[in-house]
Design a protein around this motif. Structure first.
Motif, PDB file in Angstrom:
ATOM      1  N   SER A 127       0.877  -1.166   0.000  1.00  0.00           N
ATOM      2  CA  SER A 127       0.000   0.000   0.000  1.00  0.00           C
ATOM      3  C   SER A 127       0.911   1.211   0.000  1.00  0.00           C
ATOM      4  O   SER A 127       2.138   1.076  -0.008  1.00  0.00           O
ATOM      5  CB  SER A 127      -0.884   0.010   1.243  1.00  0.00           C
ATOM      6  OG  SER A 127      -0.153   0.487   2.343  1.00  0.00           O
ATOM      7  N   GLU A 128       0.316   2.372   0.036  1.00  0.00           N
ATOM      8  CA  GLU A 128       1.063   3.620   0.066  1.00  0.00           C
ATOM      9  C   GLU A 128       2.175   3.616   1.128  1.00  0.00           C
ATOM     10  O   GLU A 128       3.270   4.079   0.886  1.00  0.00           O
ATOM     11  CB  GLU A 128       0.045   4.738   0.370  1.00  0.00           C
ATOM     12  CG  GLU A 128       0.531   6.138   0.325  1.00  0.00           C
ATOM     13  CD  GLU A 128       0.762   6.640  -1.095  1.00  0.00           C
ATOM     14  OE1 GLU A 128       1.334   7.715  -1.205  1.00  0.00           O
ATOM     15  OE2 GLU A 128       0.379   5.956  -2.060  1.00  0.00           O
ATOM     16  N   ILE A 129       1.868   3.064   2.289  1.00  0.00           N
ATOM     17  CA  ILE A 129       2.846   3.161   3.385  1.00  0.00           C
ATOM     18  C   ILE A 129       3.238   1.808   3.973  1.00  0.00           C
ATOM     19  O   ILE A 129       3.735   1.732   5.087  1.00  0.00           O
ATOM     20  CB  ILE A 129       2.352   4.098   4.508  1.00  0.00           C
ATOM     21  CG1 ILE A 129       1.107   3.529   5.197  1.00  0.00           C
ATOM     22  CG2 ILE A 129       2.075   5.495   4.012  1.00  0.00           C
ATOM     23  CD1 ILE A 129       0.863   4.180   6.550  1.00  0.00           C
ATOM     24  N   LYS A 130       3.018   0.718   3.250  1.00  0.00           N
ATOM     25  CA  LYS A 130       3.458  -0.572   3.814  1.00  0.00           C
ATOM     26  C   LYS A 130       3.737  -1.606   2.743  1.00  0.00           C
ATOM     27  O   LYS A 130       3.164  -1.563   1.652  1.00  0.00           O
ATOM     28  CB  LYS A 130       2.421  -1.045   4.828  1.00  0.00           C
ATOM     29  CG  LYS A 130       1.725  -2.305   4.479  1.00  0.00           C
ATOM     30  CD  LYS A 130       0.654  -2.665   5.429  1.00  0.00           C
ATOM     31  CE  LYS A 130      -0.502  -3.181   4.576  1.00  0.00           C
ATOM     32  NZ  LYS A 130      -1.622  -3.644   5.328  1.00  0.00           N
ATOM     33  N   ILE A 131       4.645  -2.532   3.042  1.00  0.00           N
ATOM     34  CA  ILE A 131       4.846  -3.724   2.212  1.00  0.00           C
ATOM     35  C   ILE A 131       4.726  -4.916   3.144  1.00  0.00           C
ATOM     36  O   ILE A 131       5.399  -4.963   4.184  1.00  0.00           O
ATOM     37  CB  ILE A 131       6.238  -3.745   1.543  1.00  0.00           C
ATOM     38  CG1 ILE A 131       6.437  -2.495   0.672  1.00  0.00           C
ATOM     39  CG2 ILE A 131       6.404  -5.016   0.698  1.00  0.00           C
ATOM     40  CD1 ILE A 131       7.841  -2.383   0.079  1.00  0.00           C
ATOM     41  N   SER A 132       3.861  -5.857   2.797  1.00  0.00           N
ATOM     42  CA  SER A 132       3.689  -7.056   3.619  1.00  0.00           C
ATOM     43  C   SER A 132       4.076  -8.292   2.832  1.00  0.00           C
ATOM     44  O   SER A 132       3.778  -8.395   1.641  1.00  0.00           O
ATOM     45  CB  SER A 132       2.228  -7.223   4.048  1.00  0.00           C
ATOM     46  OG  SER A 132       1.797  -6.125   4.808  1.00  0.00           O
ATOM     47  N   CYS A 133       4.739  -9.242   3.502  1.00  0.00           N
ATOM     48  CA  CYS A 133       5.074 -10.523   2.899  1.00  0.00           C
ATOM     49  C   CYS A 133       4.504 -11.629   3.770  1.00  0.00           C
ATOM     50  O   CYS A 133       4.629 -11.584   5.002  1.00  0.00           O
ATOM     51  CB  CYS A 133       6.587 -10.724   2.824  1.00  0.00           C
ATOM     52  SG  CYS A 133       7.414  -9.583   1.723  1.00  0.00           S
TER      53      CYS A 133
END
Ligand code: ASP
Ligand code: MG
Length: 407
Positions: A376-382
């Motif tokens: 998202s604009e302010i996060k990267i999730s794995c």
């Protein structure tokens, strides 16, 4: 004269001694010349005990009565705190959510604050009283007691600070503030002096338990400066507010993990309009909460659709998938129950391609396989194997040099 709202969590008012210590802090704040409005949670594990008690009586307590029961916890702690303040010689009054003018919608057990009527608070403050308010509760428009969802005292405090236009809303808790990651997993984790509402909201939703997510939303909406700090020392904690680019030191603010997730997939569904709509409508009707929805690249006019759910909703989700499988013409269902979501959060992430590369590089170096990526604009999730979650968090925290020595 300033006006300060202070909230004390369950651990901070967990014993009579701690209540007396909290009272000393309240009185000190008062004697520095401030108006003080205090919000307290129930003592220690009281709310859990009340829930357990209700279950001993019935499996399905009516929600109105459940709220009636749970709200008693805060009534005990607020009255005791007021007694302790009184013993130190300051004028004080304890008030319930209803008395203090917190009006909510009618959704029992997770009510939303709709309005705060400050009349009574203004009068008590004018009379020179310190106010000790029951957190976590309000009243709906039919006059029944409602509760605001677990951790809701944070939201009570922020809502009162907004209504009173307080200088600051101090949240006293059993940790020193908000950290770059969980210090129990990564001892080098650093306390953040400052974090924006959006970043705090992501961290809170991703499992950092310091603030109820709704309190952060409320703070953002009404521009309430929130100071998360320890009730056991006088160190400054973490300030949550709108943060300008000038004030930012790091692109990545923190690393979060959620180890209570599971991955579900529905395989070989036809590649045509309406399939995703039908699938997710069925899940929504069953109130299954979802995250990380991914659809594979179509092959031979078939797709796989994957998503994550909270671990304790897996059973419910699988029941829905089994039911719609045939209708959708799907080939099968798979479930990986033990996965974890690790995420980096930071305002600059979306505009900086090297950030994603660095995160994936840290995982690759440890041989950790990534099952799903979402951004998202302010996060990267794995999404990764749960067994590797702690190792992943350490590696990512290192890769972005978030530890104490680098600030
Ligand atoms: N006592 C409630 C709970 O345990 C509310 C709170 O502590 O904020 O969830
Ligand atoms: Mg809490």
């Amino acid at each position: 004269m300033g006006l300060i709202v202070q909230k004390f969590g369950g651990t901070s008012v967990g014993t009579p001694e701690r209540i007396r210590a909290v009272a000393r802090r309240i009185v000190e704040t008062r004697r520095r010349g401030n108006g003080v409005v205090v919000v307290v949670s129930a003592m220690g594990k009281t709310t859990d005990q009340l829930i357990a008690l209700s279950r001993e009586v019935t499996d399905s307590p009516p929600e109105r009565e459940y709220d009636m029961l749970l709200a008693t916890g805060e009534q005990v702690s607020s009255a005791l705190t007021a007694m302790a303040v009184h013993a130190l010689g300051e004028p004080v009054v304890s008030l319930t959510g209803a008395q203090v003018g917190i009006l909510t919608d009618g959704v029992h057990t997770k009510a939303k604050i709709m309005n705060v009527n400050r009349e009574r608070m203004d009068k008590e403050l004018e009379d020179g009283n310190i106010l000790i308010v029951c957190g976590f509760q309000g009243i709906n428009d039919t006059g029944d007691i409602t509760t605001l969802g677990r951790g809701g005292s944070d939201t009570t405090a922020v809502a009162l600070a907004a209504a009173l236009q307080a200088d600051v809303c101090e949240i006293y808790t059993d940790v020193d503030g908000v950290y770059t990651t969980d210090p129990r997993i990564v001892p080098e984790a650093r306390k953040l002096p400052l974090i924006s509402y959006d970043e705090m909201l992501e961290l809170a939703q991703l499992g950092a338990k310091v603030l109820q997510p709704r309190s952060v939303e409320y703070g953002k909406l009404h521009d309430v400066v929130i100071h998360v700090r320890s009730s056991f020392n006088d160190e400054p904690g973490t300030i949550v507010k709108e943060v300008s680019d000038m004030e930012r030191d790091f692109v990545v603010t923190g690393v979060a993990s959620d180890k209570k997730v599971s991955k579900l997939a529905i395989l070989d569904v036809p590649d045509r309009p309406g399939i995703a709509h039908r699938l997710f409508s069925a899940l929504a009707e069953a109130h299954v909460g979802l995250d990380m929805i991914v659809q594979s690249v179509p092959a031979e006019e078939r797709n796989h659709v994957m998503f994550t759910v909270a671990e304790d909703e897996v059973g419910k989700a699988i029941t829905v998938l089994e039911r719609v499988k045939k209708e959708l013409g799907a080939g099968g269902i798979t479930c990986e129950a033990k996965v974890a979501k690790v995420s980096i959060v930071g305002a600059g992430i979306a505009h900086n391609a090297s950030i994603a590369a660095r995160m994936f590089g840290a995982l690759a170096e440890k041989g950790i396989n990534i099952k799903i990526i979402s951004t998202s604009e302010i996060k990267i999730s794995c999404l990764i194997d749960r067994d590797q979650a702690d190792q992943a968090i350490k590696a990512i925290h290192d890769a972005f040099e978030l530890g104490g020595g680098n600030s």
